[in-house]
Design a protein around this motif. Structure first.
Motif, PDB file in Angstrom:
ATOM      1  N   SER A  56     -25.233 -37.473  47.961  1.00  0.00           N
ATOM      2  CA  SER A  56     -25.264 -36.008  47.938  1.00  0.00           C
ATOM      3  C   SER A  56     -24.632 -35.434  49.200  1.00  0.00           C
ATOM      4  N   ARG A  67     -17.793 -26.327  41.983  1.00  0.00           N
ATOM      5  CA  ARG A  67     -18.877 -25.743  41.181  1.00  0.00           C
ATOM      6  C   ARG A  67     -19.496 -26.826  40.286  1.00  0.00           C
ATOM      7  N   PHE A  77     -21.778 -28.956  42.466  1.00  0.00           N
ATOM      8  CA  PHE A  77     -23.037 -28.276  42.774  1.00  0.00           C
ATOM      9  C   PHE A  77     -23.891 -28.019  41.530  1.00  0.00           C
ATOM     10  N   ARG A 108     -27.996 -29.883  44.273  1.00  0.00           N
ATOM     11  CA  ARG A 108     -28.736 -28.631  44.499  1.00  0.00           C
ATOM     12  C   ARG A 108     -29.984 -28.876  45.340  1.00  0.00           C
ATOM     13  N   SER A 109     -30.678 -29.952  45.063  1.00  0.00           N
ATOM     14  CA  SER A 109     -31.874 -30.283  45.830  1.00  0.00           C
ATOM     15  C   SER A 109     -31.515 -30.595  47.282  1.00  0.00           C
ATOM     16  N   TRP A 161     -28.882 -29.560  48.871  1.00  0.00           N
ATOM     17  CA  TRP A 161     -28.411 -28.323  49.496  1.00  0.00           C
ATOM     18  C   TRP A 161     -29.582 -27.479  49.996  1.00  0.00           C
ATOM     19  N   LYS A 162     -30.630 -27.382  49.200  1.00  0.00           N
ATOM     20  CA  LYS A 162     -31.795 -26.588  49.608  1.00  0.00           C
ATOM     21  C   LYS A 162     -32.384 -27.106  50.914  1.00  0.00           C
ATOM     22  N   ARG A 174     -29.055 -26.765  53.829  1.00  0.00           N
ATOM     23  CA  ARG A 174     -28.178 -25.588  53.928  1.00  0.00           C
ATOM     24  C   ARG A 174     -28.170 -24.989  55.330  1.00  0.00           C
ATOM     25  N   GLU A 185     -23.328 -20.389  48.051  1.00  0.00           N
ATOM     26  CA  GLU A 185     -24.357 -19.657  47.320  1.00  0.00           C
ATOM     27  C   GLU A 185     -23.813 -18.518  46.463  1.00  0.00           C
ATOM     28  N   LEU A 237     -23.119 -21.720  43.390  1.00  0.00           N
ATOM     29  CA  LEU A 237     -24.463 -21.809  42.830  1.00  0.00           C
ATOM     30  C   LEU A 237     -24.841 -20.617  41.946  1.00  0.00           C
ATOM     31  N   GLU A 239     -25.366 -18.165  38.890  1.00  0.00           N
ATOM     32  CA  GLU A 239     -25.692 -18.432  37.490  1.00  0.00           C
ATOM     33  C   GLU A 239     -24.883 -17.496  36.609  1.00  0.00           C
TER      34      GLU A 239
END
Length: 163
Positions: free
Chosen positions: A95, A127, A130, A136-137, A139-140, A143, A155, A159, A161
């Motif tokens: 990751s 994209r 990500f 995503r996990s 990145w959290k 970040r 973001e 990320l 939606e």
């Protein structure tokens, strides 16, 4: 029209002064353009050097990880010594590498190494990266170690939606 030598000399001096002035103006314009081009080249070299340095750091990081991963004795000793689950640790490293690859592309665009057209395609690929839950996990958790402009890019462009 009768011109005296003094009048003829004055006229020649006026024409000579005019030609010299025009030549100096053209030389100034040419020099200014050349200096602008040289400054742009220096800026590009600095940006390219920065991007290359970032790429080298990430390559060294990846080489170190693969050195540990490809040496079962070292891998086992490292994960045991640090209380790590081997599979979780491997997933975290993969990751990291993928996020860092996106970072390199972002820096290359920001520094003018790649064009906006190429960056649009890169953004679509990033994209997709990500979209993975593990990315995503990761990145959290990570970040905050990245720059504000990279966080904003991730973001808002990677990320978001779709409605």
């Amino acid at each position: 029209m009768n011109l005296s030598i003094a009048d003829l000399t004055a006229l020649i001096m006026v024409v000579f002064t005019f030609v010299t002035t025009v030549a100096n103006i053209l030389l100034w314009i040419s020099t200014r353009r050349t200096v602008t081009i040289l400054l742009d080249q220096v800026r590009h070299q600095i940006a390219s050097g920065y991007s290359q340095a970032q790429h080298s750091v990430i390559d060294a990081h990846r080489d170190l990880f693969f050195g540990i991963l490809n040496n079962p004795t070292l891998r086992e000793a490292f994960t045991q010594a640090n209380g790590l689950d081997l599979k979780d640790w491997e997933l975290q490293k993969v990751s990291e590498f993928l996020v860092n690859q996106v970072l390199i592309g972002f820096l290359n665009f920001k520094n003018g190494i790649i064009s906006g057209v190429h960056f649009d395609g890169f953004t679509r690929d990033a994209r997709d990266v990500f979209a993975y839950p593990s990315i995503r996990s990761h990145w959290k958790k990570m970040r905050s170690v990245h720059s504000e402009d990279f966080r904003h890019f991730v973001e808002t462009k990677l990320l978001f939606e779709e409605p």
